[in-house]
Design an enzyme around this catalytic site. Structure first.
Site, mmCIF file in Angstrom:
data_model
loop_
_atom_site.group_PDB
_atom_site.id
_atom_site.type_symbol
_atom_site.label_atom_id
_atom_site.label_comp_id
_atom_site.label_asym_id
_atom_site.label_seq_id
_atom_site.Cartn_x
_atom_site.Cartn_y
_atom_site.Cartn_z
ATOM 1 N N VAL A 178 3.609 3.299 3.378
ATOM 2 C CA VAL A 178 3.936 3.125 1.950
ATOM 3 C C VAL A 178 2.689 2.498 1.323
ATOM 4 C CG1 VAL A 178 5.743 2.379 0.340
ATOM 5 C CG2 VAL A 178 6.264 2.568 2.774
ATOM 6 N N HIS A 179 1.622 3.278 1.367
ATOM 7 C CA HIS A 179 0.266 2.788 1.124
ATOM 8 C C HIS A 179 0.172 1.741 0.000
ATOM 9 C CE1 HIS A 179 -0.886 6.303 3.529
ATOM 10 N NE2 HIS A 179 -0.204 7.056 2.698
#
Ligand code: RIB
Ligand code: CA
Length: 324
Positions: free
Chosen positions: A256-257
């Site tokens: 979930v950069h």
């Protein structure tokens, strides 16, 4: 004292999680949110950003940003991705294509309005007159800030830090050399990284370690909050794509950069091995958008901080605590 930030997003699924985390955290004061073209065209990323702000009932201004990179669009051949990524399409059991970033987020259409000035103008106006320094958190292509810096480099004096989700040392995604945000607008990345402010890169090397699993999605859903449920939905969608196109070390997990940048603002210990290095940006052909770290003893002048690792359990706990 909450940390003042300006968020710059190409909303996108992980951008949406980052926006919710920033808006809901008591440790962060979001001054404004700038949209930029990247994951989706500017119309979509702006609408998606407005939908998230509206869904949380927050009064935070949204500024529409650049609809294309600084110059790269003049050279279509520079957009040629690795054939594998362009040609592969993923479909669910009902034959519906699954995208890591849907055209529009599954939230009610925005009725709140974007601001009248654009993102670059907002950067200039706010940073010229700021009474205290502000942290810029850029989790899409760096076009908006690069434009503002080209118009008036003096704004650097009011920037506390530029925190960027971007780059990759051992891990890439858009091509064999590059991470998407840098690859999409390499000229902008070069200008921002070398602007003179403190720059911290949160690369794929870290974001892939701070992944969420199906178990974490269930826990988010069980929070019973809008943010928890929506984050669960977004992360489950991301797990499907990661499983199909970029499996992580942990099965049924997704990076979930962008949210990892927000987590770092809340608890800096979520990132580790943050090294002061010289990063060059690659241009053209196979080097397009590469973040090249100078590893020689006598390196070029160091221009940014590069976070090599992240703590998954701390990241998930920060997500849960914020969305609770
Ligand atoms: O490479 C990952 C980055 O590209 C993330 O910011 C994602 O939202 C996309 O913009
Ligand atoms: Ca993004």
């Amino acid at each position: 004292m909450a940390r003042k930030i300006i968020l710059d997003v190409d909303t996108g699924s992980d951008d949406a999680v980052a926006i919710m985390m920033a808006l809901l955290s008591n440790d962060i004061d979001v001054i404004g949110i700038c949209s930029v073209a990247g994951n989706q065209p500017i119309e979509n990323t702006t609408e998606n950003t407005l939908r998230v702000v509206q869904a949380l009932g927050k009064k935070v201004p949204v500024y529409r940003g650049a609809r294309e990179p600084l110059v790269k669009s003049m050279f279509p051949e520079r957009f040629i991705k690795g054939a594998k990524i362009v040609n592969d399409r993923i479909y669910d059991a009902d034959g519906k294509e699954i995208k890591i970033h849907r055209d529009y987020l599954d939230l009610p259409k925005a009725t709140i309005q974007e601001e009248s000035i654009c993102a670059a103008e907002f950067y200039l106006q706010y940073l010229r007159n700021a009474k205290e320094k502000v942290t810029l958190v850029l989790v899409g292509p760096l076009t908006n800030l690069a434009l503002a810096l080209m118009m008036d480099a003096r704004i650097v004096s009011n920037i506390e830090e530029i925190l960027i989700m971007g780059g990759g040392h051992h891990i890439t995604n858009s091509t064999s050399a590059a991470e998407f945000n840098i690859w999409y607008d390499p000229e902008a990345a070069y200008k921002v990284i070398n602007c003179g402010a403190k720059v911290t890169l949160v690369p794929l090397d870290a974001t892939h370690e701070a992944c969420v699993t199906e178990e974490d999605c269930k826990a988010l859903e069980q929070l019973g909050t809008l943010a928890g449920k929506f984050a669960c939905e977004l992360c489950r969608q991301r797990i499907l794509i990661h499983n199909a196109m970029q499996p992580l070390d942990i099965p049924d997990a997704a990076a979930v950069h962008d949210a990892l940048c927000i987590a770092y603002l809340i608890d800096p210990s979520v990132l580790s091995d943050i090294e002061h290095v010289h990063v060059d940006i690659g241009f053209y052909h196979r080097a397009e958008g590469q973040t090249i770290i100078d590893q020689r003893y006598y390196t070029e002048d160091k221009n940014c901080y590069f976070a090599y690792h992240a703590d998954r359990h701390k990241f998930v706990k920060l997500l849960m605590d914020t969305f609770r």
